[in-house]
Design a protein around this motif. Structure first.
Motif, PDB file in Angstrom:
ATOM      1  N   ALA A  58     -32.662  13.393  45.124  1.00  0.00           N
ATOM      2  CA  ALA A  58     -32.250  12.686  43.907  1.00  0.00           C
ATOM      3  C   ALA A  58     -31.798  11.273  44.221  1.00  0.00           C
ATOM      4  O   ALA A  58     -32.045  10.340  43.447  1.00  0.00           O
ATOM      5  CB  ALA A  58     -31.141  13.469  43.210  1.00  0.00           C
ATOM      6  N   LEU A  59     -31.140  11.100  45.362  1.00  0.00           N
ATOM      7  CA  LEU A  59     -30.649   9.778  45.750  1.00  0.00           C
ATOM      8  C   LEU A  59     -31.763   8.904  46.291  1.00  0.00           C
ATOM      9  O   LEU A  59     -31.756   7.682  46.147  1.00  0.00           O
ATOM     10  CB  LEU A  59     -29.537   9.933  46.791  1.00  0.00           C
ATOM     11  CG  LEU A  59     -28.912   8.657  47.344  1.00  0.00           C
ATOM     12  CD1 LEU A  59     -28.188   7.898  46.235  1.00  0.00           C
ATOM     13  CD2 LEU A  59     -27.944   8.995  48.481  1.00  0.00           C
ATOM     14  N   GLY A  60     -32.736   9.537  46.949  1.00  0.00           N
ATOM     15  CA  GLY A  60     -33.808   8.787  47.582  1.00  0.00           C
ATOM     16  C   GLY A  60     -33.522   8.495  49.032  1.00  0.00           C
ATOM     17  O   GLY A  60     -34.213   7.684  49.659  1.00  0.00           O
ATOM     18  N   ALA A  61     -32.527   9.161  49.612  1.00  0.00           N
ATOM     19  CA  ALA A  61     -32.170   8.992  51.017  1.00  0.00           C
ATOM     20  C   ALA A  61     -31.364  10.209  51.446  1.00  0.00           C
ATOM     21  O   ALA A  61     -30.652  10.802  50.635  1.00  0.00           O
ATOM     22  CB  ALA A  61     -31.351   7.717  51.229  1.00  0.00           C
ATOM     23  N   PRO A  62     -31.470  10.618  52.709  1.00  0.00           N
ATOM     24  CA  PRO A  62     -30.731  11.808  53.150  1.00  0.00           C
ATOM     25  C   PRO A  62     -29.209  11.572  53.139  1.00  0.00           C
ATOM     26  O   PRO A  62     -28.734  10.456  53.331  1.00  0.00           O
ATOM     27  CB  PRO A  62     -31.244  12.032  54.572  1.00  0.00           C
ATOM     28  CG  PRO A  62     -31.740  10.697  55.017  1.00  0.00           C
ATOM     29  CD  PRO A  62     -32.278  10.026  53.787  1.00  0.00           C
ATOM     30  N   LEU A  63     -28.466  12.654  52.876  1.00  0.00           N
ATOM     31  CA  LEU A  63     -26.999  12.579  52.891  1.00  0.00           C
ATOM     32  C   LEU A  63     -26.421  12.984  54.234  1.00  0.00           C
ATOM     33  O   LEU A  63     -25.256  12.697  54.510  1.00  0.00           O
ATOM     34  CB  LEU A  63     -26.418  13.487  51.799  1.00  0.00           C
ATOM     35  CG  LEU A  63     -26.784  13.157  50.360  1.00  0.00           C
ATOM     36  CD1 LEU A  63     -26.073  14.110  49.410  1.00  0.00           C
ATOM     37  CD2 LEU A  63     -26.432  11.726  50.027  1.00  0.00           C
ATOM     38  N   THR A  64     -27.227  13.672  55.050  1.00  0.00           N
ATOM     39  CA  THR A  64     -26.745  14.108  56.358  1.00  0.00           C
ATOM     40  C   THR A  64     -27.766  13.732  57.418  1.00  0.00           C
ATOM     41  O   THR A  64     -28.942  13.458  57.129  1.00  0.00           O
ATOM     42  CB  THR A  64     -26.518  15.628  56.385  1.00  0.00           C
ATOM     43  OG1 THR A  64     -27.770  16.304  56.168  1.00  0.00           O
ATOM     44  CG2 THR A  64     -25.513  16.056  55.323  1.00  0.00           C
ATOM     45  N   ILE A  71     -24.137  18.464  62.081  1.00  0.00           N
ATOM     46  CA  ILE A  71     -24.595  17.359  61.249  1.00  0.00           C
ATOM     47  C   ILE A  71     -23.417  16.435  60.966  1.00  0.00           C
ATOM     48  O   ILE A  71     -22.251  16.784  61.195  1.00  0.00           O
ATOM     49  CB  ILE A  71     -25.194  17.855  59.907  1.00  0.00           C
ATOM     50  CG1 ILE A  71     -24.154  18.693  59.126  1.00  0.00           C
ATOM     51  CG2 ILE A  71     -26.462  18.620  60.143  1.00  0.00           C
ATOM     52  CD1 ILE A  71     -23.426  17.979  58.059  1.00  0.00           C
ATOM     53  N   ARG A  72     -23.719  15.257  60.489  1.00  0.00           N
ATOM     54  CA  ARG A  72     -22.703  14.344  59.995  1.00  0.00           C
ATOM     55  C   ARG A  72     -23.245  13.665  58.759  1.00  0.00           C
ATOM     56  O   ARG A  72     -24.459  13.577  58.555  1.00  0.00           O
ATOM     57  CB  ARG A  72     -22.315  13.317  61.046  1.00  0.00           C
ATOM     58  CG  ARG A  72     -23.431  12.367  61.432  1.00  0.00           C
ATOM     59  CD  ARG A  72     -22.978  11.442  62.552  1.00  0.00           C
ATOM     60  NE  ARG A  72     -24.068  10.564  62.983  1.00  0.00           N
ATOM     61  CZ  ARG A  72     -24.002   9.779  64.068  1.00  0.00           C
ATOM     62  NH1 ARG A  72     -22.898   9.780  64.802  1.00  0.00           N
ATOM     63  NH2 ARG A  72     -25.027   9.019  64.390  1.00  0.00           N
TER      64      ARG A  72
END
Length: 306
Positions: A58-64, A71-72
């Motif tokens: 949804a954002l268009g970029a990974p969150l992690t 993970i971070r």
């Protein structure tokens, strides 16, 4: 009616997509681990992983991103997680207020106070309030004046008894509850123990045992020493008044303390100061924060029963 630009509409759509994931974002920020976040939420780990991927899409970029065996959060993920944490606090506060609006006698009060007040003042206030509000639950937070004020400022404490009142902080408000006389505690064999009164300036050569900086009593003692024209010789610093009093009994110095209730312990003599020294104990709370009906009821009880 306000017209929203296409960019505003896109942000709104993204916010709608992310809103159901606030708790997950907050859990990821706090745990930095998908498995622990899933355990915290009571959600299967594969479900959490799918939701993280969906948010990234949804954002268009990974969150992690990978970090060792775990993970971070990415920079974008950290930005959203911080906002999610703030939003969750607001929602939790609103839920609490709504619940207590329906049944204020089943509410919850987080009450902060200085260590010295836990001996008699706080128990008396709680006993009187619970007599008419037996279903209210309390979480009690003790610490230094600065610690309690910090907890108020972050919303972790609803109401607090502190001394002196924080007139220096425009974000807090409150009222005076009572005045408390401060006395000089000395060892029973001390040369000042037989005095009926003593001026603070006479203590220039004495060794002090005292609370650490950040405690209201320490601030008062430092101010009195400065007004008397000397820098105190501090032998020991502590975090508990009982510890400070115990050091006085051991002959390790003198201390500025309130009267010990219900009576002065063996080995200590309390000498009044001239002029009489008092501190004002006040009840304070965040000025801009709406308080729940339960917190308001306890605040009003304190105002009328001390």
């Amino acid at each position: 009616m306000m017209n929203h630009s296409p960019r505003d509409a896109a942000d709104q759509r993204l916010a709608v997509d992310l809103a159901p994931m606030l708790a997950l974002l907050t859990a990821l920020r706090d745990t930095r681990n998908i498995t622990r976040a899933a355990e915290h939420l009571g959600t299967p780990q594969p479900t959490v992983s799918r939701r993280i991927a969906a948010m990234g899409a949804a954002l268009g970029a990974p969150l992690t991103e990978p970090s060792g065996r775990g993970i971070r959060l990415t920079r974008a993920g950290r930005i959203l997680a911080e906002a999610a944490s703030e939003a969750m606090e607001t929602i939790e506060t609103a839920a609490r207020r709504a619940r207590e609006e329906i049944d204020p006698d089943r509410g919850h009060v987080v009450f902060g106070f200085l260590h010295l007040m836990g001996r008699s003042l706080v128990p008396n206030l709680l006993r009187g309030f619970r007599a008419t509000h037996p279903g209210v639950r309390f979480t009690l937070v003790q610490g230094s004046r600065q610690h309690i004020l910090d907890q108020l400022g972050t919303g972790q404490v609803d109401l607090a008894l502190v001394a002196p009142l924080p007139s220096e902080d425009p974000l807090l408000t409150g009222f005076a509850v009572t005045d408390q006389e401060l006395l000089l505690s000395v060892p029973a064999a001390h040369h000042l123990a037989a005095r009926r009164r003593i001026r603070f300036a006479e203590l220039a050569g004495e060794q002090f045992v005292t609370l650490e900086p950040g405690y209201g009593l320490r601030q008062i003692m430092d101010r009195l020493c400065a007004e008397a024209g000397f820098t105190p010789r501090i032998a020991f610093e502590g975090q508990e008044s009982d510890t400070v009093r115990g050091l006085v009994v051991a002959g390790l110095g003198v201390a500025l303390l309130p009267h010990f209730d219900p009576g002065t312990p063996a080995g200590v003599v309390e000498v009044p100061l001239s002029p009489r020294i008092t501190r004002t104990i006040g009840l304070v709370w965040p000025r801009a924060k709406a308080i729940t009906p339960t917190v308001r009821a306890f605040r009003d009880h304190v105002r009328t029963h001390v």
